[in-house]
Scaffold this motif. Sequence first.
Motif, PDB file in Angstrom:
ATOM      1  N   GLY A  76      -8.514 -26.028  42.089  1.00 51.11           N
ATOM      2  CA  GLY A  76      -7.872 -25.378  41.328  1.00 51.11           C
ATOM      3  C   GLY A  76      -8.527 -25.216  39.979  1.00 51.11           C
ATOM      4  N   MET A  77      -8.064 -24.295  39.130  1.00 49.26           N
ATOM      5  CA  MET A  77      -8.662 -24.223  37.761  1.00 49.26           C
ATOM      6  C   MET A  77      -7.295 -24.071  36.851  1.00 49.26           C
ATOM      7  SD  MET A  77     -10.389 -20.612  36.292  1.00 49.26           S
ATOM      8  CE  MET A  77      -9.029 -19.534  36.235  1.00 49.26           C
ATOM      9  N   ASN A  78      -7.648 -24.950  35.784  1.00 50.00           N
ATOM     10  CA  ASN A  78      -6.582 -25.388  34.722  1.00 50.00           C
ATOM     11  C   ASN A  78      -7.360 -24.564  33.277  1.00 50.00           C
ATOM     12  OD1 ASN A  78      -4.686 -27.516  35.436  1.00 50.00           O
ATOM     13  ND2 ASN A  78      -6.540 -27.974  36.250  1.00 50.00           N
ATOM     14  N   TYR A  79      -6.399 -23.941  32.740  1.00 53.60           N
ATOM     15  CA  TYR A  79      -7.041 -23.086  31.560  1.00 53.60           C
ATOM     16  C   TYR A  79      -6.011 -23.146  30.565  1.00 53.60           C
ATOM     17  CZ  TYR A  79      -8.326 -18.971  28.864  1.00 53.60           C
ATOM     18  OH  TYR A  79      -8.823 -18.093  27.896  1.00 53.60           O
ATOM     19  N   VAL A  80      -6.501 -23.517  29.184  1.00 56.56           N
ATOM     20  CA  VAL A  80      -5.559 -23.622  28.128  1.00 56.56           C
ATOM     21  C   VAL A  80      -6.182 -22.876  27.055  1.00 56.56           C
ATOM     22  CG1 VAL A  80      -4.802 -25.291  26.362  1.00 56.56           C
ATOM     23  CG2 VAL A  80      -4.913 -26.112  28.559  1.00 56.56           C
ATOM     24  N   SER A  81      -5.326 -22.061  26.338  1.00 55.52           N
ATOM     25  CA  SER A  81      -5.579 -21.231  25.325  1.00 55.52           C
ATOM     26  C   SER A  81      -4.717 -21.243  24.160  1.00 55.52           C
ATOM     27  CB  SER A  81      -5.759 -19.650  25.685  1.00 55.52           C
ATOM     28  OG  SER A  81      -6.244 -18.914  24.858  1.00 55.52           O
ATOM     29  N   LEU A  82      -5.337 -21.516  22.809  1.00 54.41           N
ATOM     30  CA  LEU A  82      -4.208 -21.784  21.738  1.00 54.41           C
ATOM     31  C   LEU A  82      -4.807 -20.769  20.661  1.00 54.41           C
ATOM     32  CD1 LEU A  82      -4.441 -25.682  21.841  1.00 54.41           C
ATOM     33  CD2 LEU A  82      -2.939 -24.064  22.911  1.00 54.41           C
ATOM     34  N   GLY A  83      -3.893 -19.711  20.420  1.00 56.15           N
ATOM     35  CA  GLY A  83      -4.342 -18.870  19.289  1.00 56.15           C
ATOM     36  C   GLY A  83      -3.714 -18.941  17.960  1.00 56.15           C
ATOM     37  N   ASN A  84      -4.240 -18.706  16.995  1.00 54.35           N
ATOM     38  CA  ASN A  84      -3.441 -18.990  15.550  1.00 54.35           C
ATOM     39  C   ASN A  84      -4.232 -17.944  14.737  1.00 54.35           C
ATOM     40  OD1 ASN A  84      -2.665 -22.347  15.848  1.00 54.35           O
ATOM     41  ND2 ASN A  84      -4.800 -21.823  16.762  1.00 54.35           N
ATOM     42  N   MET A  85      -3.085 -17.367  13.792  1.00 55.14           N
ATOM     43  CA  MET A  85      -3.489 -16.281  12.930  1.00 55.14           C
ATOM     44  C   MET A  85      -2.711 -16.588  11.589  1.00 55.14           C
ATOM     45  SD  MET A  85      -3.181 -12.158  13.437  1.00 55.14           S
ATOM     46  CE  MET A  85      -1.179 -12.033  13.191  1.00 55.14           C
ATOM     47  N   TYR A  86      -3.357 -16.177  10.714  1.00 54.58           N
ATOM     48  CA  TYR A  86      -3.001 -16.255   9.284  1.00 54.58           C
ATOM     49  C   TYR A  86      -3.096 -15.094   8.787  1.00 54.58           C
ATOM     50  CZ  TYR A  86      -2.262 -16.970   4.181  1.00 54.58           C
ATOM     51  OH  TYR A  86      -2.009 -16.804   2.792  1.00 54.58           O
ATOM     52  N   ALA A  87      -2.032 -14.122   8.378  1.00 56.32           N
ATOM     53  CA  ALA A  87      -2.261 -12.979   7.649  1.00 56.32           C
ATOM     54  C   ALA A  87      -1.505 -12.946   6.347  1.00 56.32           C
ATOM     55  CB  ALA A  87      -1.474 -11.883   8.657  1.00 56.32           C
ATOM     56  N   ASN A  88      -2.054 -12.291   5.093  1.00 59.67           N
ATOM     57  CA  ASN A  88      -1.586 -12.331   3.917  1.00 59.67           C
ATOM     58  C   ASN A  88      -1.981 -11.158   3.122  1.00 59.67           C
ATOM     59  OD1 ASN A  88       0.175 -12.920   1.713  1.00 59.67           O
ATOM     60  ND2 ASN A  88      -1.033 -14.641   1.105  1.00 59.67           N
ATOM     61  N   ARG A  89      -1.331 -10.171   2.998  1.00 63.80           N
ATOM     62  CA  ARG A  89      -1.946  -9.028   2.279  1.00 63.80           C
ATOM     63  C   ARG A  89      -3.068  -8.339   2.902  1.00 63.80           C
ATOM     64  NH1 ARG A  89      -1.304 -10.824  -4.220  1.00 63.80           N
ATOM     65  NH2 ARG A  89       0.827 -11.131  -4.302  1.00 63.80           N
ATOM     66  N   ASN A  90      -4.095  -8.328   2.155  1.00 65.16           N
ATOM     67  CA  ASN A  90      -5.292  -7.741   2.942  1.00 65.16           C
ATOM     68  C   ASN A  90      -6.062  -8.562   3.670  1.00 65.16           C
ATOM     69  OD1 ASN A  90      -4.533  -5.323   1.588  1.00 65.16           O
ATOM     70  ND2 ASN A  90      -5.657  -5.707  -0.417  1.00 65.16           N
ATOM     71  N   PHE A  91      -5.923  -9.900   3.754  1.00 63.01           N
ATOM     72  CA  PHE A  91      -6.799 -10.924   4.574  1.00 63.01           C
ATOM     73  C   PHE A  91      -6.069 -11.268   5.925  1.00 63.01           C
ATOM     74  CE2 PHE A  91      -8.179 -15.151   5.114  1.00 63.01           C
ATOM     75  CZ  PHE A  91      -9.607 -14.884   5.512  1.00 63.01           C
ATOM     76  N   THR A  92      -6.756 -11.353   6.885  1.00 67.88           N
ATOM     77  CA  THR A  92      -6.348 -11.978   8.083  1.00 67.88           C
ATOM     78  C   THR A  92      -7.467 -12.781   8.820  1.00 67.88           C
ATOM     79  OG1 THR A  92      -5.192 -10.024   8.603  1.00 67.88           O
ATOM     80  CG2 THR A  92      -5.464 -11.324  10.566  1.00 67.88           C
ATOM     81  N   LEU A  93      -6.908 -14.219   9.097  1.00 66.86           N
ATOM     82  CA  LEU A  93      -7.896 -15.124   9.755  1.00 66.86           C
ATOM     83  C   LEU A  93      -7.372 -15.484  10.976  1.00 66.86           C
ATOM     84  CD1 LEU A  93     -10.226 -16.780   9.258  1.00 66.86           C
ATOM     85  CD2 LEU A  93      -9.006 -18.442   8.482  1.00 66.86           C
ATOM     86  N   MET A  94      -8.045 -15.425  12.295  1.00 63.83           N
ATOM     87  CA  MET A  94      -7.701 -15.806  13.541  1.00 63.83           C
ATOM     88  C   MET A  94      -8.718 -16.847  14.080  1.00 63.83           C
ATOM     89  SD  MET A  94      -7.048 -11.727  14.875  1.00 63.83           S
ATOM     90  CE  MET A  94      -8.018 -11.152  13.849  1.00 63.83           C
TER      91      MET A  94
END
Length: 355
Positions: free
Chosen positions: A196-214
Amino acid sequence: MKNVDIIMNMRFSLDNQFTDGKFENSQFNDNQVRLEIKGKIHDKVYFRFRDRYTKTTSPGSRDNLSRSTDMAYIGVQVSPKTQINLGKMSADWGGYEFDLNPIDILQYNDILEYADNFLTGVGVIHQISKNHSIGIQALNSRTGNFEEIYQGTIPQGIEKSKLPKAIVTNWRGSFFDGKFQTIYSYSYFHEAKNRGMNYVSLGNMYANRNFTLMYDFKYSHEGLDRKRLVTTMLGGGVPENETAYTAQDVSYLEHWIRAEYKINPKWNLSLTLMSSDASGKNILNDNSGYHHLRTAYGVIPSVQFAPFKDLNLKFFVSYVGRWCQHSDYAKQVLGQKDYNTGRLSIGFIAPLWIL
């Protein structure tokens, strides 16, 4: 038609290609052309269709639908907080790299680049609260048949699954008035007996005014090498080669970071950094052990200019740099060599809202 939207998602550019620092060629490319039609056709029934004109139209042997079709499904609202989707849909991977509109991704990291990201099946989404939702999908594990995917390179003794299905679970969360958001998922693909195939994906995002970090973390452990990257290093995937075979027990581990800063309403800067590690266990024989094989790095700086206040049309200049570095084992035993590629692009990105 008041509840139906028609969108032409486009990315066009002049692409200048480089290999190992040497200029190779320059050409105009329609990188992305995806027609999307979506909307409500009933108070409780929603539909979505998206077709990609830059991909082959041959039908998938598993779902009988054109490979160019990303999505063709209906959503039924069974309760105020629960929706059931049926048809071909995007696998609900975690992470923001896949959640963004494809026209905004100038280059995917390896896992998404070589995965079947759009599959046919059934999905349920439940809104737990205002800021949290969970989802589960039961999908075909692939668009093509087993023999088509692996092309006669399966090792002896591997028995294909009679129920090639994938289970994808997903959680989306929002915290601190939406400033911090998450998209996490775990998926299991049943390809073959005990493979089989096990797949883990963890996404995080910080957004404030004009700045976004993923930031995305992804890990895929594959009983049979679906991405085919390790298999290619072994000489697999070539039916004429009698010694070619699909690698087993391989792993891919990735990091993906994207930062965006809006200088003003017209100018936007972005920087994407990514890495992808490939490893394998007993890839040459039953006792060859565990080996790290390669690391691929990527950097994508981009400048975007949006001249129109009431139209989402952006002109951009970007560079996509990729470096592939192999381990000593991959070089000495598998004959691999390090290399790098580059692409300087000038063009436009636009989700054109036709209706």
